[in-house]
Write an enzyme that holds these catalytic residues in place. Structure first.
Site, PDB file in Angstrom:
ATOM      1  N   SER A 135       0.909  -1.255   0.134  1.00 42.34           N
ATOM      2  CA  SER A 135      -0.136  -0.049   0.081  1.00 42.34           C
ATOM      3  C   SER A 135       0.970   1.264   0.178  1.00 42.34           C
ATOM      4  CB  SER A 135      -0.798   0.172   1.398  1.00 42.34           C
ATOM      5  OG  SER A 135      -1.387   1.257   1.377  1.00 42.34           O
ATOM      6  N   LYS A 161      -1.472  -1.335  -4.258  1.00 42.72           N
ATOM      7  CA  LYS A 161      -2.403  -0.395  -3.926  1.00 42.72           C
ATOM      8  C   LYS A 161      -1.887   1.170  -3.842  1.00 42.72           C
ATOM      9  CE  LYS A 161      -4.638   0.337   0.423  1.00 42.72           C
ATOM     10  NZ  LYS A 161      -5.335  -0.363   1.541  1.00 42.72           N
ATOM     11  N   LYS A 163      -2.870   5.169  -2.508  1.00 45.42           N
ATOM     12  CA  LYS A 163      -3.887   5.818  -1.580  1.00 45.42           C
ATOM     13  C   LYS A 163      -4.225   7.230  -2.716  1.00 45.42           C
ATOM     14  CE  LYS A 163      -3.851   4.160   2.465  1.00 45.42           C
ATOM     15  NZ  LYS A 163      -5.148   3.749   3.001  1.00 45.42           N
ATOM     16  N   ASP A 188      -7.206   3.320  -2.925  1.00 44.47           N
ATOM     17  CA  ASP A 188      -7.848   3.403  -1.844  1.00 44.47           C
ATOM     18  C   ASP A 188      -8.117   5.009  -1.274  1.00 44.47           C
ATOM     19  OD1 ASP A 188      -8.875   3.200   0.804  1.00 44.47           O
ATOM     20  OD2 ASP A 188      -7.157   2.214   1.567  1.00 44.47           O
ATOM     21  N   GLU A 213     -11.269   1.111  -3.252  1.00 41.67           N
ATOM     22  CA  GLU A 213     -11.480   0.897  -1.798  1.00 41.67           C
ATOM     23  C   GLU A 213     -12.051   2.191  -1.128  1.00 41.67           C
ATOM     24  OE1 GLU A 213      -7.991  -0.674   0.181  1.00 41.67           O
ATOM     25  OE2 GLU A 213      -9.058  -0.650   2.038  1.00 41.67           O
ATOM     26  N   ASP A 238     -13.896  -0.884   3.288  1.00 39.33           N
ATOM     27  CA  ASP A 238     -12.949  -1.041   4.472  1.00 39.33           C
ATOM     28  C   ASP A 238     -13.718  -0.372   5.598  1.00 39.33           C
ATOM     29  OD1 ASP A 238     -10.994  -0.644   6.330  1.00 39.33           O
ATOM     30  OD2 ASP A 238      -9.569   0.111   5.087  1.00 39.33           O
ATOM     31  N   LYS A 262     -10.204  -6.425   8.165  1.00 42.13           N
ATOM     32  CA  LYS A 262      -9.178  -5.961   9.224  1.00 42.13           C
ATOM     33  C   LYS A 262      -9.479  -6.521  10.892  1.00 42.13           C
ATOM     34  CE  LYS A 262      -7.534  -1.761   6.861  1.00 42.13           C
ATOM     35  NZ  LYS A 262      -7.333  -0.312   6.864  1.00 42.13           N
ATOM     36  N   GLY A 290      -4.330  -4.021   6.115  1.00 47.32           N
ATOM     37  CA  GLY A 290      -3.330  -3.655   7.278  1.00 47.32           C
ATOM     38  C   GLY A 290      -3.597  -2.337   7.778  1.00 47.32           C
TER      39      GLY A 290
END
Ligand code: OSB
Ligand code: MG
Length: 369
Positions: A135, A161, A163, A188, A213, A238, A262, A290
């Protein structure tokens, strides 16, 4: 297990590089390490609350309060047969999933050590190695982001991934897709959009992403379902999923086609496994998210991700991606097939580096009956 003693450690871990998301940038990560002594056996758990309430409402401060004043008194001096009985003991505490999960993890570690079984065995996991990705936080420029992607691909990660946030989304993702047409890529947003502003993400739908996400607010399953109807790319939830009931309602509402599990966010491993099972029956693939865990939480995530419906790569990167110094003696490394090997030793399968723990501890407190 007779709960004889519990110690909480507030840790501050220095990240190798700042990590920026739509809710802020950090260069240190706080968490709470939980040490439970039962029948003479020490078990460890990690509460993944951070210093600030950016990802969720819980913080190290709220989690410490909930553990100290409610969760610990509910079990100290008690005989807890199985982590499931702990959940019964604390059922009267509303919310505070991250706090609950930190203690639950330590009870699983004790249980495994007592029975000579790894957490993977206790949870019924099948895989010995789990597929993982990395990530990548928001970078200062698109060039720096591309350099970071190059770097992680070089290291062997086969799923990336990134952000995103408004203004730092479509262009960045298009650039990566242009350079790597076949890369397993996902984004995400950490709730940075609204149903109105998410229209600007529509070009992402042409980039063959694995998933998008959590584009919208945590408490907004309904708008996620409206958005999913507009997108052919799967939306992954998430922040919105805190319980088995949320997962069921999200699936019924078609608020997403993938769920990020998670254990912290859902109150522990028992709920995480229930959500996994429900998703499996409902043909919803899951993956393990994570929270920039230490080696303790990472070991737990690896065991969870060994369950069969964790078919997408997890945000469980190698230990060296995160901290200058971790608190476990065992460090996890990436295998050449972009997997990490699940610990085999009893419980979490990790041991604490006491010197490193001392260096990372801001405060600690021990509770006895
Ligand atoms: O949204 O998945 C997230 C880290 C902190 C808080 C929220 C998130 C993340 C990550 C990091 O993406 C994943 C990792 O631990 O490598
Ligand atoms: Mg996320």
């Amino acid at each position: 297990m007779l709960i004889e003693r519990i110690t909480l450690y507030h840790l501050r871990m220095r990240l190798k590089a700042p990590f920026e998301t739509s809710f802020g940038s950090i260069d240190t990560r706080d968490c709470i390490l939980v040490e439970v002594t039962a029948d003479g056996v020490d078990g460890y758990g990690e509460c993944v609350a951070d210093r600030d309430p950016g990802y969720c409402y819980e913080t190290v401060g709220t989690a410490w309060h909930i553990m100290e004043d409610f969760l610990i008194p509910a079990i100290l001096g008690e005989n807890i047969k199985h982590p499931i009985n702990y959940l019964d003991q604390v059922a009267g505490v509303r919310g505070h999933q991250l706090a609950k999960a930190g203690i639950e993890m330590a009870l699983w570690d004790v249980q495994g050590k007592q029975q000579g079984k790894s957490l993977r065995q206790l949870l019924g996991g099948s895989k010995e190695r789990v597929p993982v990705g990395v990530s990548i936080g928001i970078k200062k420029s698109p060039e720096k982001l591309l350099a970071s992607v190059d770097d992680y691909l070089e290291k062997g990660y086969q799923r990336i991934k990134i952000k995103i946030k408004p203004g730092r989304d479509v262009k960045e993702t298009q650039l990566i897709r242009k350079r790597y047409p076949n890369l397993a890529l996902q984004v995400d947003a950490n709730s940075a959009y609204t149903i109105e502003s998410a229209g600007m993400l529509k070009p992402l739908d042409d980039l063959d992403l694995l998933l998008i996400e959590q584009p919208l607010a945590e408490d907004d399953l309904w708008d996620h379902s409206r958005l999913q109807a507009e997108f052919s790319t799967p939306i992954c939830l998430d922040e919105s999923i805190h319980s088995l009931r949320h997962a069921r309602q999200a699936i019924e509402m078609k608020a997403g086609r993938v769920i990020n599990i998670k254990p912290g966010r859902v109150g522990g491993l028992i709920q995480a496994v229930s959500i996994h099972d429900l998703c499996q029956e409902s043909d919803i693939p899951v993956w393990c998210g994570g929270m920039l865990e230490t080696g303790v939480g990472r070991a737990s995530n690896l065991a969870l991700a060994s369950l069969p419906n964790f078919t997408l790569p997890g945000d469980i990167s190698a230990s060296e991606r995160y901290y200058f110094e971790d608190v476990t003696n065992e460090l996890f490394s990436l295998n050449s097939d972009s997997t990490i090997t699940v610990p085999e030793r009893p419980g979490l399968g990790v041991t604490i580096n006491r010197e490193a723990l001392k260096r990372a501890t801001l405060r600690n407190k021990t509770y006895t009956p």
